[in-house]
Design a protein around this motif. Structure first.
Motif, short mmCIF file in Angstrom:
data_model
loop_
_atom_site.label_atom_id
_atom_site.label_comp_id
_atom_site.label_asym_id
_atom_site.label_seq_id
_atom_site.Cartn_x
_atom_site.Cartn_y
_atom_site.Cartn_z
N LYS A 64 -9.18 -1.22 -13.16
CA LYS A 64 -9.20 -2.49 -12.43
C LYS A 64 -10.55 -3.20 -12.58
O LYS A 64 -11.61 -2.58 -12.47
CB LYS A 64 -8.95 -2.21 -10.95
N ASN A 68 -4.73 -10.79 -15.39
CA ASN A 68 -3.42 -10.32 -14.94
C ASN A 68 -2.22 -11.21 -15.23
O ASN A 68 -1.09 -10.74 -15.15
CB ASN A 68 -3.46 -10.07 -13.42
N LEU A 114 4.89 -12.92 -6.92
CA LEU A 114 4.54 -11.53 -6.61
C LEU A 114 4.17 -10.81 -7.91
O LEU A 114 3.18 -10.08 -7.96
CB LEU A 114 5.73 -10.84 -5.92
N VAL A 168 -5.72 -14.38 -6.19
CA VAL A 168 -5.77 -14.89 -4.82
C VAL A 168 -7.24 -15.13 -4.48
O VAL A 168 -8.13 -14.70 -5.22
CB VAL A 168 -5.11 -13.92 -3.83
N SER A 213 -9.38 -13.92 -2.52
CA SER A 213 -10.30 -12.79 -2.41
C SER A 213 -10.56 -12.11 -3.76
O SER A 213 -11.40 -11.22 -3.84
CB SER A 213 -9.75 -11.78 -1.40
N ASP A 214 -9.84 -12.50 -4.80
CA ASP A 214 -10.12 -11.95 -6.14
C ASP A 214 -11.31 -12.63 -6.80
O ASP A 214 -11.78 -12.17 -7.83
CB ASP A 214 -8.91 -12.16 -7.08
N PRO A 249 -4.93 -3.62 -15.69
CA PRO A 249 -5.41 -2.25 -15.56
C PRO A 249 -4.77 -1.27 -16.54
O PRO A 249 -5.48 -0.48 -17.16
CB PRO A 249 -5.12 -1.92 -14.09
N PHE A 301 -2.91 1.13 -5.05
CA PHE A 301 -3.48 0.42 -6.19
C PHE A 301 -2.69 -0.85 -6.42
O PHE A 301 -1.46 -0.83 -6.58
CB PHE A 301 -3.45 1.26 -7.48
N ILE A 302 -3.41 -1.96 -6.43
CA ILE A 302 -2.83 -3.25 -6.86
C ILE A 302 -3.84 -3.89 -7.80
O ILE A 302 -5.04 -3.66 -7.66
CB ILE A 302 -2.51 -4.19 -5.66
N PRO A 303 -3.36 -4.68 -8.76
CA PRO A 303 -4.31 -5.29 -9.70
C PRO A 303 -5.15 -6.38 -9.04
O PRO A 303 -6.18 -6.74 -9.54
CB PRO A 303 -3.42 -5.90 -10.78
N ARG A 304 -4.67 -6.91 -7.93
CA ARG A 304 -5.44 -7.93 -7.22
C ARG A 304 -6.05 -7.30 -5.98
O ARG A 304 -6.02 -6.09 -5.80
CB ARG A 304 -4.51 -9.10 -6.84
N THR A 305 -6.61 -8.13 -5.10
CA THR A 305 -7.23 -7.58 -3.90
C THR A 305 -6.30 -7.65 -2.69
O THR A 305 -6.52 -6.95 -1.70
CB THR A 305 -8.52 -8.35 -3.56
N GLU A 306 -5.30 -8.50 -2.74
CA GLU A 306 -4.32 -8.56 -1.64
C GLU A 306 -3.09 -9.31 -2.13
O GLU A 306 -3.04 -9.75 -3.27
CB GLU A 306 -4.92 -9.24 -0.40
N ASP A 355 -0.07 -8.30 -2.90
CA ASP A 355 0.52 -7.69 -4.08
C ASP A 355 1.32 -6.48 -3.63
O ASP A 355 1.23 -6.06 -2.47
CB ASP A 355 -0.58 -7.30 -5.06
N ILE A 356 2.07 -5.92 -4.56
CA ILE A 356 2.90 -4.79 -4.19
C ILE A 356 2.30 -3.54 -4.83
O ILE A 356 1.82 -3.58 -5.95
CB ILE A 356 4.35 -5.03 -4.64
N VAL A 402 1.35 -0.53 -6.86
CA VAL A 402 1.76 0.06 -8.13
C VAL A 402 1.78 1.58 -7.94
O VAL A 402 2.60 2.29 -8.51
CB VAL A 402 0.80 -0.35 -9.26
#
Ligand SMILES: Cc1cc2nc3c(=O)[nH]c(=O)nc-3n(C[C@H](O)[C@H](O)[C@H](O)COP(=O)(O)OP(=O)(O)OC[C@H]3O[C@@H](n4cnc5c(N)ncnc54)[C@H](O)[C@@H]3O)c2cc1C
Lengths: 749, 286
Positions: A618, A656, A673, A679, A681-682, A736, B181-186, B188-189, B191
């Motif tokens: 990540k 991503n 999704l 988002v 916060s990223d 990732p 684990f998600i590829p983003r920070t929030e 997300d679903i 993984v």
């Protein structure tokens, strides 16, 4: 004003940061977007879409749908104009499939019913019989010998013989002798890169309300980057005169190029003609992903030679772009932008436009350029690291300047690449120590910018205020910038000017809001229309004073006699003149209509720090700085917004965002999704530096800024990630799993 | 589609048991209504449970906790004592969605939606939460780990509804943790998701439960992973054995969200990290 602020000394309003005139409406929810209007008796439409990537349409049976009393009409291809050719036919084919469905999500029929739910349900009752054909969605596979042919005879004359029929256009450009250049190099690196299609990801789905009468008169309200283009295309597709269709652009919830294309308006018009009722059509998010344009996906080979002290001796690139089931992937832009930042004696680039069973690609901020930068700037980064050279010094050494023969042909006019590199080098970000585990990446980026057909009107009111009408939808705060430029010229306050995006019946033709052209071209037009109005104002003053119009000049909102010889008259304020304009010659209106050609090209340099979690793959972007030449920033806040937006979208694309197709040729992730845009916060706070090297082609020096900002991010982030991970990432997005895979291959072969 | 809003679970069961066609209970609606709007699933009968007395309760009971069937994530996070005792479970629930979603989403909804990637479910498995179920044949209480049976499927019978969840007594020297684990920070679903619940005796782990999400058709309780660390003080060997056991338990799919290889590897990484957090929490609480 401080003396050291001389640069802006001559401007009073330009360069300041007033609130945008559309801001209150937007934050209070009052602004009207595409789906926000209704009409009496209105019907709602839904589109039936192909679930297959490639299929012959054998039969469309509408009887089950039409049996419902709520359903008023169904249209298919038979309800649109016949005999179209070339691009018009391509647009029609995309708007409504003919004999074949060419991608998952391709429209094959549409229904109008009394409610959105009734329309949605009716769409499910339209029975389409398909004969499924073999499909291909990958660019390299689509060029391979045994690939299914999307459409025979789609290639134009540029394509050399012997290529697969899916290769529909070919481009070649450059100068010098690359082989000789490689021979002079101390190090030559050759590598291949891949990028996936990314969607513009605008928040507002396409939406329109349309009416078309039996006599061919029509009205359209829609969310678009160019309502004149909607007018032109709708007229052709439904078979009526362009002037009979009046199109009004709504507020727009993002476009980024994707709303320069037309998808639903002709369908709503055809349904309206059939039902004699207004028809509203709103896409769902899934439809936006499946059936509107993402950008092209690419496969690229790059070869660059460098001397041990950092001089680039030759650059060569091959760019294969997949643009969906139609010609038009912007491979020539990819090829032309690839080496544009560098002054190269030997450069050669080749582009292939390849069709596949995917939605027709649409423009996305600097179409084609970001991918080119990713490939080229990754190789430059690798050269720098292998030769132990500073990436900014190397870029400075090779940077294009005024007079450089560009990699794509012409000689550059005054440009600001060196200035962005110098500013990046001087920025505290570049000298900040790099914490353990972080990588730092740098990249340059280039975009042409564009002028295009433009028409504006500036009407003065009796009370001394001004109304500017433009034909370019405001996709980035341009109404504020227009008001500023008019205020600057007329010498009246910013608040006394209102800029409206006028409908197609009000102005001459305006090209869409693309090519970063609006502040440049509509701005130039607004300035010239203001000057036209000023000339008329001076004329009225001259007539009143009984002197020659040439003896009157305009200064900060007043007509003044030009000197003692002209006579001694009390200056007349704008409002003093407009107050009586009815009696002194009639309304005072400034005009400007032209196709300005002086859009200055623009360069940027980005610096990125990224961290990679080597156990999970990540990435987090920890620091980001954009340095870009704006020529002249009319409204610096909105220029900064463009810089930040380009970086933010670039971060998504790099890390991503991707179109994921299954074996069945269906799009797997048609929602937010699973189509992972960043988002809030990223993202780190994205720092910006506005460099101003004036564009000689604009009265104030403006260069477009909307697109260049997305050119460097893919490469800058890839360089940072590669540094942090300790392995070169050559495929986007650097999700990732891909990063872990690259680390695994590096460790275990 | 019919909509009902019964005032008691008895009525809810009656409606559900005699319903024609498909039924959904409406707790927060953050799965049900989203699926309805997206045209993914339209139930014939929708039974809102939010007007039943007690569904918003968070109460201490039998030394543990009773969480009503309509308690939202935000309400759980705001209960300081609950968050102190069960930080892993509360953080797992808190990871769900956004502020808006937190105001609606429930543990029961997350469980009964049946997603193998549901965030609160591994934490509930690890915490050994049980559910009170009422149905046409009366009441029963079962471990939450017996409820999911496959993607979108639960072991609840027609007419059965969960009235409340029970979190066991926390006891001493114990803590839990959840990581996804998600590829983003929030937004997300997961993984991969992993919950670890530990009890220590001195520095030694005396009890452990390890649960994994999104790596198999349903959430897993991985006893081998728990055994790998019981009796250890979570040294490097124990962590390696834990990671290996977690990875070995995975039976994931390749899909748009992640590959088999990736999920299997990251399950081990998260198990190590979550175990360390839980372990440090116990030690910090002493
Ligand atoms: C924007 C967004 C983000 C999300 N992010 C996440 C996330 O990060 N992680 C995650 O795990 N989920 C996420 N979700 C999914 C969802 O929010 C959770 O699964 C949530 O916990 C569901 O709870 P609910 O109360 O809204 O359930 P509802 O939608 O009301 O119900 C869900 C299911 O539970 C059943 N049900 C409800 N109550 C009962 C009962 N008393 N007895 C028996 N069955 C019952 C229903 O029949 C239905 O099948 C997200 C959803 C959205 C919209």
């Amino acid at each position: 004003m401080a003396l050291d602020d001389k640069k802006n000394g001559e401007f009073k309003v330009v360069g300041t940061r007033p609130n945008r005139p559309d801001g209150v409406d937007k934050v209070t929810g009052r602004a009207r977007f595409g789906a926000d209007v209704s009409a009496p008796g209105m019907l709602h439409a839904a589109i039936v879409r192909s679930p297959h990537a490639h299929a012959k349409i054998l039969k469309i049976d509408t009887s089950r749908a039409m049996a419902s009393k709520d359903v008023k009409a169904v249209v298919t291809r038979a309800d649109f104009a016949e005999g179209l050719e070339g691009d018009d036919l391509n647009v029609l084919e995309n708007v409504m499939a003919g004999e074949k469905a060419l991608y998952d999500g391709h429209a094959v029929a549409a229904v109008a019913a009394t409610s959105p739910l009734a329309a949605r349900d009716a769409a499910k009752l339209i029975d389409v019989t398909y004969e499924i054909l073999p499909h291909v969605t990958d660019v390299d596979k689509a060029m391979a010998k045994d690939a299914p042919v999307i459409r025979e005879g789609a290639a134009d004359k540029s394509v050399p013989p012997g290529l697969h029929p899916n290769v529909v256009r070919y481009h070649e450009s450059g100068h010098g002798d690359v082989e000789e250049g490689f021979a002079q190099a101390d190090l030559v690196i050759e590598d291949s890169f891949v990028t996936e299609a990314a969607h513009q990801g605008y928040i507002e789905p396409h939406a329109c309300l349309a009416q078309l009468d039996a006599d061919g008169k029509g009205e359209v309200w829609c969310c678009t980057q160019g309502h004149f283009n909607v007018q032109k295309i709708c007229a052709k597709l439904v078979g009526t005169d362009a002037s009979q269709i009046r199109v009004t652009a709504s507020e727009i919830g993002g476009g980024f190029g994707g709303k320069t294309a037309v998808f639903i308006e002709p369908v709503a018009l055809a349904l309206s003609r059939k039902t004699n009722r207004p028809v509203k059509l709103v896409m769902s998010r899934a439809e936006v992903f499946r059936a509107t344009g993402p950008t092209a996906s690419t496969s690229m080979d790059i070869k660059i030679g460098m001397t041990s002290d950092g001089k680039i001796t030759a650059g060569q690139g091959t760019f294969r772009l997949q643009g969906g089931a139609f010609p038009g992937a912007p491979m020539e832009f990819t090829a032309m932008c690839a080496f544009a930042p560098y002054n190269l004696e030997n450069v050669f680039q080749v582009g292939y436009d390849v069709m596949s069973n995917r939605p027709k690609q649409a423009a996305y901020r600097a179409p084609g350029s970001p991918m080119a930068a990713f490939a080229v700037e990754s190789v430059i980064d690798e050269l720098c690291s292998q030769l132990g050279l500073d990436p900014i010094e190397v870029r400075l050494m090779n940077a294009s300047k005024e007079g450089t023969k560009a990699s794509y042909g012409p000689r550059f006019d005054r440009i600001g690449l060196v200035e962005t590199l110098e500013a990046a080098k001087a920025h505290p970000h570049y000298s900040a120590p790099l914490a353990e585990g972080l990588g730092r990446g740098v990249s340059c980026g280039f975009w042409f910018n564009h002028g295009g057909e433009t028409a504006v009107t500036l009407a003065l009111s009796e009370d001394g205020t001004a109304a500017l009408s433009v034909g370019t939808p405001d996709i980035g705060g341009s109404r504020a910038s227009m008001c500023q430029m008019v205020a600057e010229e007329l010498g009246i306050p910013y608040e006394k000017i209102r800029t409206t995006v006028a409908d197609t019946a009000t102005l001459g033709y305006n090209e869409v809001s693309h090519g970063s052209r609006v502040t440049y071209a509509s701005g130039l037009a607004a300035i010239n229309a203001s000057r036209d109005a000023v000339e008329k104002l001076c004329g009225r003053a001259a007539a009143k004073w009984g002197i020659d119009p040439e003896a009157v000049y305009w200064d900060s909102g007043y007509a003044k006699p030009s000197g003692p010889n002209a006579g001694d008259f009390e200056p007349l304020a704008l409002a003093d003149i407009t107050k009586n304009m009815g009696a002194t010659g009639g309304p005072i209106v400034g005009h400007f209509e032209a196709t300005p050609e002086g859009a200055g090209v623009s360069f940027a340099t980005h610096i990125v720090d990224a961290r990679v979690d080597k156990e999970t793959g990540k990435t987090s972007v920890e620091r980001y700085t954009v340095v870009q030449d704006a020529g002249k920033a009319i409204h610096p806040t909105y220029v900064e917004g463009q810089y930040q937006g380009g970086a933010a979208q670039g971060i998504g694309w790099a890390l991503n965002e991707e179109y994921i197709y299954g074996e069945d040729g269906r799009l797997q992730n048609a929602n937010f999704l699973d189509y992972r845009i960043p988002v809030a916060s990223d993202l780190p706070m994205i720092d910006t530096v506005i460099v101003e090297v004036p564009n000689p082609g604009h009265p104030y020096g403006v260069r477009g800024v909307g697109e260049t900002s997305i050119c460097p991010p893919l490469a800058a982030i890839a360089n940072a990630v590669s540094g942090a991970a300790g392995v070169r990432l050559k495929q986007l997005p650097m999700s990732p799993p891909r990063i872990l895979e690259a680390l695994d291959v590096q460790a275990n072969g | 589609m019919q909509y009902h809003s019964p005032a008691s679970f008895e009525d809810a069961v009656g409606i559900a048991a005699s319903a024609d066609g498909t039924t959904r209970f409406l707790a927060g609606g953050t799965d049900v209504l989203v699926q309805l709007r997206a045209d993914v699933f339209t139930p014939d009968v929708l039974i809102d449970v939010k007007n039943i007395e007690g569904v918003k309760d968070i109460v201490c009971e039998d030394g543990g906790w009773r969480i009503g069937a309509a308690v939202s994530g935000a309400e759980m996070s705001e209960n300081a004592e609950l968050a102190r005792q069960w930080p892993g479970l509360v953080e797992a629930m808190d990871l769900i969605g956004s502020t808006q979603v937190q105001g609606r989403a429930t543990l029961v909804g997350n469980l009964c939606n049946g997603s193998p990637a549901a965030d609160s479910v591994p934490a509930m498995f690890a915490a050994d939460v049980s559910a009170n179920i009422t149905g046409p044949n009366g009441e029963r209480r079962v471990a939450v780990s017996e409820i999911p049976v496959g993607p979108g499927k639960t072991s609840l019978e027609k007419g059965e509804v969960i009235t409340a969840l029970h979190i066991p007594q926390r006891g001493d020297n114990a803590a839990d943790a959840y990581l996804r684990f998600i590829p983003r920070t929030e937004m997300d679903i997961a993984v991969v998701g992993c919950a670890v619940n530990l009890r220590l005796d001195g520095d030694t782990i005396s009890e452990a439960r390890v649960s994994l999400g999104a790596v198999a058709p349903k959430v897993l309780l991985v006893d081998e992973a728990a055994q790998a660390i019981i009796g250890t003080s979570l040294d490097e060997n124990a962590l390696n054995a834990l990671a290996a056991a977690a990875s070995a338990a995975c039976n994931p799919i390749n899909d748009k969200r992640g590959t088999i290889k990736f999920r299997t590897h990251v399950a081990g990484v998260l198990a190590r990290r979550a175990a360390k957090i839980a372990y440090d929490r116990v030690r910090a609480s002493k």
